[in-house]
Design an enzyme around this catalytic site. Sequence first.
Site, mmCIF file in Angstrom:
data_model
loop_
_atom_site.group_PDB
_atom_site.id
_atom_site.type_symbol
_atom_site.label_atom_id
_atom_site.label_comp_id
_atom_site.label_asym_id
_atom_site.label_seq_id
_atom_site.Cartn_x
_atom_site.Cartn_y
_atom_site.Cartn_z
ATOM 1 N N HIS A 160 8.094 -48.685 75.669
ATOM 2 C CA HIS A 160 7.123 -49.600 75.066
ATOM 3 C C HIS A 160 6.170 -50.126 76.120
ATOM 4 O O HIS A 160 6.518 -50.223 77.296
ATOM 5 C CB HIS A 160 7.832 -50.773 74.385
ATOM 6 C CG HIS A 160 8.850 -51.430 75.271
ATOM 7 N ND1 HIS A 160 10.107 -50.925 75.454
ATOM 8 C CD2 HIS A 160 8.767 -52.536 76.052
ATOM 9 C CE1 HIS A 160 10.775 -51.691 76.298
ATOM 10 N NE2 HIS A 160 9.976 -52.677 76.680
ATOM 11 N N HIS B 195 3.890 -53.387 77.089
ATOM 12 C CA HIS B 195 3.597 -54.804 76.815
ATOM 13 C C HIS B 195 2.103 -55.044 76.997
ATOM 14 O O HIS B 195 1.534 -54.655 78.024
ATOM 15 C CB HIS B 195 4.300 -55.718 77.830
ATOM 16 C CG HIS B 195 5.786 -55.745 77.763
ATOM 17 N ND1 HIS B 195 6.484 -56.746 77.128
ATOM 18 C CD2 HIS B 195 6.727 -54.917 78.291
ATOM 19 C CE1 HIS B 195 7.791 -56.544 77.272
ATOM 20 N NE2 HIS B 195 7.965 -55.435 77.976
#
Length: 142
Positions: A100, A102
């Site tokens: 992922h 951020h």
Amino acid sequence: MTECIFCKIIDQEIPSYKVYEDDKVYAFLDITQVTKGHTLLVPKEHVTDIFEYEPALAGEVFARVPLVARALEKAFPEMQGLNIINNNKELAYQSVFHSHIHLIPRYEETDDFSIHFGNNQGKYTAEEMQEIADKIRQQEEA
Ligand code: 5GP
Ligand code: ZN
């Protein structure tokens, strides 16, 4: 059945605050909201970390970063900057093992985000710097 929390979020098995979705990626608010609008962008395909990406998937995911960045900027005109962070493996602060990115909007110096870049200039000679670069380059060419 998957035990991955982000796969469950993508599959709507766990609720999330969706920010963006298309056939390749899903973006949603990070539960901790380090700053207002703190968003996670994830590939729908489960990859553990950056080391697992095929080039095509990497292209698809990273191409969406500016899109979400601009949406944040438009949503929060008071935003003064944006940190983009991708943690890989536990030592590097990865805690969810579905890759992922951020996106952390920055509003002021004293907001609840910090990062430390040490300065080790002078630690390596020019020859050592060259050796380090050569070593990395040789792997890419291999
Ligand atoms: P990492 O530490 O792996 O770079 O980031 C994982 C992030 O996932 C953390 O910032 C954490 O707050 C967020 N997170 C963990 N579980 C959930 C969840 O169930 N929902 C949401 N929205 N975020 C989560
Ligand atoms: Zn997953």
